[in-house]
Enzyme design. Structure first.
Site, PDB file in Angstrom:
ATOM      1  N   HIS A  90      -4.212   5.001  -0.060  1.00 27.24           N
ATOM      2  CA  HIS A  90      -3.330   5.388  -1.144  1.00 27.24           C
ATOM      3  C   HIS A  90      -2.110   4.475  -1.067  1.00 27.24           C
ATOM      4  CE1 HIS A  90      -5.472   8.868  -2.559  1.00 27.24           C
ATOM      5  NE2 HIS A  90      -5.391   9.519  -1.405  1.00 27.24           N
ATOM      6  N   GLY A  91      -1.432   4.320  -2.205  1.00 26.29           N
ATOM      7  CA  GLY A  91      -0.264   3.465  -2.178  1.00 26.29           C
ATOM      8  C   GLY A  91       0.788   3.894  -3.189  1.00 26.29           C
ATOM      9  N   CYS A 138      -3.209   2.101  -5.066  1.00 28.15           N
ATOM     10  CA  CYS A 138      -2.336   2.262  -6.218  1.00 28.15           C
ATOM     11  C   CYS A 138      -0.975   1.669  -5.876  1.00 28.15           C
ATOM     12  CB  CYS A 138      -2.178   3.739  -6.583  1.00 28.15           C
ATOM     13  SG  CYS A 138      -3.667   4.477  -7.284  1.00 28.15           S
ATOM     14  N   ARG A 139      -0.235   1.279  -6.912  1.00 29.68           N
ATOM     15  CA  ARG A 139       1.098   0.725  -6.706  1.00 29.68           C
ATOM     16  C   ARG A 139       2.123   1.486  -7.542  1.00 29.68           C
ATOM     17  NH1 ARG A 139       0.641  -5.617  -7.373  1.00 29.68           N
ATOM     18  NH2 ARG A 139       2.484  -5.557  -6.023  1.00 29.68           N
ATOM     19  N   GLU A 244      -0.487 -12.343  -5.966  1.00 31.99           N
ATOM     20  CA  GLU A 244       0.949 -12.351  -5.678  1.00 31.99           C
ATOM     21  C   GLU A 244       1.208 -12.942  -4.300  1.00 31.99           C
ATOM     22  OE1 GLU A 244       2.732  -8.491  -6.360  1.00 31.99           O
ATOM     23  OE2 GLU A 244       1.375  -8.112  -8.028  1.00 31.99           O
TER      24      GLU A 244
END
Length: 258
Positions: A90-91, A138-139, A244
């Site tokens: 998860h993020g 996720c971000r 990135e």
């Protein structure tokens, strides 16, 4: 060619290593069903490319940092030509969730930590060698799509002028290198947006990445494969993988089988 990262040792004496960290079970967050399929698929892919894969599951942010430090210290990197660093969890916008994350603010691994552990100061055995970072998380909580019209976009401002190095400087010649170079990073989504995962077959991003590597590692360099992964999401506007913090100075071909 000087524009391609060299593979200086034959396959028989090369000691490629990869690190894979996958958090599935959390104390306060939902279980990441389907993540084991991602682990299995990435492990088979990396092994097929000649990497010994160190796999770790269900770590706190501090444990992730410790595992990275230990991995960066492996002597095998001296006789390797590259490494893969794969993170699945998860993020949030600030980073990757450890297993004790609560409320999105505790037990978060900053992404800066990854680069600090493997930069040219902390991991000199990988100096000048590709360090491929794959991040499935996720971000943020936003959906990565927007309704657009056919009107013209606003004019894009011109880029700022290039940094100029002051003239007339000399160094006293200790060997100087960039602090952070030769990284190639592919996130599963753009900042602030979610990543999607099938609870049975695994995440859309990892499964697509595996497919593109299997098809094109034999004839495409790494960043071209990354572009193919991004292109494959063209008809799925809710998620777009993002390159990135990439500091590759040359093209990296994996040359499977060589």
């Amino acid at each position: 060619s000087s524009q391609i990262y060299p593979i200086q040792l034959p396959r028989e004496t090369r000691t490629r290593r990869a690190l894979l960290i996958c958090n599935i079970e959390f104390e306060y967050l939902s279980r990441r069903d389907g993540a084991e399929a991602d682990v299995e698929g990435m492990t088979k892919l990396l092994q097929g490319l000649g990497y010994v894969v160190d796999i770790h599951r269900n770590l706190t942010s501090q444990e992730m940092a410790t595992v990275m430090k230990d991995f960066a210290g492996h002597k095998e990197h001296c006789t390797s030509d590259s490494t893969f660093l794969v993170f699945m969890s998860h993020g949030v916008r600030a980073g990757l969730c450890g297993t004790k994350t609560k409320g999105g603010t505790t037990d978060i691994l900053s992404l800066d930590t990854i680069y600090e552990k493997f930069n040219n100061k902390s991991c000199q055995a990988l100096l000048g060698k590709p360090k491929v970072v794959i991040i499935q998380s996720c971000r943020g909580g936003k959906v990565g799509s927007v309704k657009v019209s056919d009107s013209a976009d606003p004019a894009v401002p011109p880029p700022s002028s290039a940094h100029r190095t002051p003239a007339g400087l000399e160094d006293d010649a200790i060997f100087e290198v960039h602090l952070e170079s030769d990284f190639a990073t592919l996130h599963s989504s753009t900042p602030d947006t979610v990543s999607w995962r099938n609870p049975e077959t695994g995440s859309c991003f990892i499964q697509c990445l595996i497919e593109q590597f299997r098809k094109h590692a034999c004839d495409s360099d790494l960043q071209e494969i990354f572009r193919k992964v991004q292109y494959s999401f063209g008809n799925f506007p809710r998620q777009l993988p993002s390159q990135e913090r990439t500091t590759m100075l040359r093209k990296f071909y994996l040359f499977p089988g060589h």
